[in-house]
Design a protein around this motif. Structure first.
Motif, PDB file in Angstrom:
ATOM      1  N   ASN A 223       0.825  -1.197   0.000  1.00 34.44           N
ATOM      2  CA  ASN A 223       0.000   0.000   0.000  1.00 34.44           C
ATOM      3  C   ASN A 223       0.864   1.254   0.000  1.00 34.44           C
ATOM      4  O   ASN A 223       2.076   1.192   0.130  1.00 34.44           O
ATOM      5  N   GLU A 224       0.230   2.416  -0.150  1.00 36.79           N
ATOM      6  CA  GLU A 224       0.984   3.667  -0.290  1.00 36.79           C
ATOM      7  C   GLU A 224       1.759   4.025   0.969  1.00 36.79           C
ATOM      8  O   GLU A 224       2.884   4.479   0.893  1.00 36.79           O
TER       9      GLU A 224
ATOM     10  N   ASN B 208       7.313   4.676   3.506  1.00 37.33           N
ATOM     11  CA  ASN B 208       8.221   4.450   4.626  1.00 37.33           C
ATOM     12  C   ASN B 208       9.412   3.569   4.242  1.00 37.33           C
ATOM     13  O   ASN B 208      10.369   3.488   4.999  1.00 37.33           O
ATOM     14  N   MET B 209       9.362   2.941   3.100  1.00 33.17           N
ATOM     15  CA  MET B 209      10.436   2.042   2.683  1.00 33.17           C
ATOM     16  C   MET B 209      11.498   2.823   1.922  1.00 33.17           C
ATOM     17  O   MET B 209      11.203   3.790   1.225  1.00 33.17           O
TER      18      MET B 209
ATOM     19  N   ARG C   1      12.021  -0.906  -1.680  1.00 35.59           N
ATOM     20  CA  ARG C   1      10.939  -0.916  -2.673  1.00 35.59           C
ATOM     21  C   ARG C   1      11.343  -1.723  -3.895  1.00 35.59           C
ATOM     22  O   ARG C   1      10.555  -2.525  -4.419  1.00 35.59           O
ATOM     23  N   LEU C   2      12.588  -1.532  -4.363  1.00 29.11           N
ATOM     24  CA  LEU C   2      13.059  -2.287  -5.524  1.00 29.11           C
ATOM     25  C   LEU C   2      13.100  -3.777  -5.230  1.00 29.11           C
ATOM     26  O   LEU C   2      12.705  -4.602  -6.066  1.00 29.11           O
ATOM     27  N   ALA C   3      13.557  -4.151  -4.042  1.00 32.29           N
ATOM     28  CA  ALA C   3      13.618  -5.562  -3.665  1.00 32.29           C
ATOM     29  C   ALA C   3      12.218  -6.165  -3.637  1.00 32.29           C
ATOM     30  O   ALA C   3      12.009  -7.290  -4.104  1.00 32.29           O
ATOM     31  N   ALA C   4      11.251  -5.421  -3.112  1.00 28.32           N
ATOM     32  CA  ALA C   4       9.873  -5.919  -3.060  1.00 28.32           C
ATOM     33  C   ALA C   4       9.319  -6.109  -4.469  1.00 28.32           C
ATOM     34  O   ALA C   4       8.668  -7.117  -4.761  1.00 28.32           O
TER      35      ALA C   4
END
Length: 52
Positions: free
Chosen positions: A2-3, A8-9, A14-17
């Motif tokens: 979610n936003e 917070n990341m 974010r790239l890993a996710a």
């Protein structure tokens, strides 16, 4: 994701996710394609080992 979690990341997180999501999607596509064509995972491995 979610936003709020995305904000917070860190960029790396974010790239890993995104990479993990993409990998899961690609693996699912590969399994689906191999089931449709009737190929087994062992056949794919033997083809790769012949190239070496």
């Amino acid at each position: 994701m979610n936003e709020e979690t995305g904000k917070n990341m860190s960029r790396e997180e974010r790239l890993a996710a995104k990479l993990r999501e993409n990998l899961r999607r690609r693996k699912a596509q590969g399994r689906e394609m191999s089931q449709q064509s009737g190929e087994s995972g062992a056949e794919g491995l033997s083809k790769d080992s012949e190239r070496s």
